[in-house]
Design a protein around this motif. Structure first.
Motif, short mmCIF file in Angstrom:
data_model
loop_
_atom_site.label_atom_id
_atom_site.label_comp_id
_atom_site.label_asym_id
_atom_site.label_seq_id
_atom_site.Cartn_x
_atom_site.Cartn_y
_atom_site.Cartn_z
N UNK A 5 0.90 -1.14 -0.04
CA UNK A 5 0.03 -0.15 -0.08
C UNK A 5 1.01 1.30 0.19
N UNK A 6 0.75 2.07 -0.85
CA UNK A 6 1.45 3.14 -0.75
C UNK A 6 0.24 4.36 -1.35
N UNK A 7 0.82 5.72 -1.15
CA UNK A 7 0.01 6.91 -1.49
C UNK A 7 0.77 7.86 -2.38
N UNK B 134 -4.93 12.78 -4.98
CA UNK B 134 -4.43 11.81 -4.65
C UNK B 134 -4.67 10.19 -5.00
N UNK B 135 -3.54 9.51 -4.96
CA UNK B 135 -3.61 8.11 -5.53
C UNK B 135 -3.23 7.23 -4.61
N UNK B 136 -4.28 6.12 -4.28
CA UNK B 136 -3.70 5.10 -3.26
C UNK B 136 -3.53 4.03 -3.98
N UNK B 137 -2.30 3.48 -3.84
CA UNK B 137 -1.77 2.03 -4.51
C UNK B 137 -2.37 1.27 -3.69
N UNK B 138 -2.95 0.10 -4.03
CA UNK B 138 -3.63 -1.12 -3.05
C UNK B 138 -2.45 -2.21 -3.48
N UNK C 213 -8.35 6.90 -6.99
CA UNK C 213 -7.98 8.21 -7.25
C UNK C 213 -8.96 9.02 -6.48
N UNK C 214 -8.51 10.03 -5.88
CA UNK C 214 -9.18 11.03 -5.15
C UNK C 214 -9.00 12.21 -5.78
N UNK C 215 -9.93 12.96 -6.51
CA UNK C 215 -9.59 14.06 -7.23
C UNK C 215 -9.99 15.27 -6.00
N UNK D 72 -8.87 15.34 -2.21
CA UNK D 72 -8.38 14.74 -1.20
C UNK D 72 -9.12 14.55 0.19
N UNK D 73 -10.13 15.56 0.41
CA UNK D 73 -10.91 15.44 1.54
C UNK D 73 -11.84 14.28 1.89
N UNK D 74 -11.85 13.46 0.69
CA UNK D 74 -12.60 12.14 0.58
C UNK D 74 -11.71 11.03 1.17
N UNK D 75 -10.47 11.41 1.40
CA UNK D 75 -9.37 10.27 1.77
C UNK D 75 -10.44 9.50 2.85
N UNK D 76 -10.60 10.23 3.97
CA UNK D 76 -11.29 9.78 5.28
C UNK D 76 -12.57 8.80 4.88
N UNK D 77 -13.31 9.16 4.31
CA UNK D 77 -14.62 8.70 3.98
C UNK D 77 -14.26 7.39 3.16
N UNK D 78 -13.11 6.99 2.28
CA UNK D 78 -12.79 6.12 1.42
C UNK D 78 -12.21 5.02 2.46
#
Length: 72
Positions: free
Chosen positions: A10-12, A21-25, A57-59, A61-67
């Motif tokens: 996992x990396x961001x 922000x892109x989160x690699x799973x 992919x989060x366009x 970034x405030x959605x990161x917590x929700x995800x």
């Protein structure tokens, strides 16, 4: 609170020039997106050829917590 095992692949990645922000799973080596699905404005899920979720992919970034609350 739920907990999940830590996956070392996992990396961001934070885009310095855009609010993204892109989160690699998975490990980035051999990382190939076969299909992308826009779940809602500002949130795109990427899948591999086996239809497994491999990136987020989060366009907005405030959605990161929700995800992460939905994943864990």
């Amino acid at each position: 609170m739920k907990s999940a095992p830590v996956d070392k692949s996992l990396s961001i990645r934070i885009e310095p020039d855009a609010p993204a922000v892109y989160v690699y799973l998975r490990d980035r080596d051999g990382f190939r997106v076969a299909r992308s699905k826009r779940v809602r404005p500002g949130l795109v899920l990427d899948f591999d050829g086996d239809r497994k979720l491999i990136g987020i992919e989060l366009l907005e970034p405030g959605m990161l917590d929700v995800v992460f609350k939905q994943i864990v």
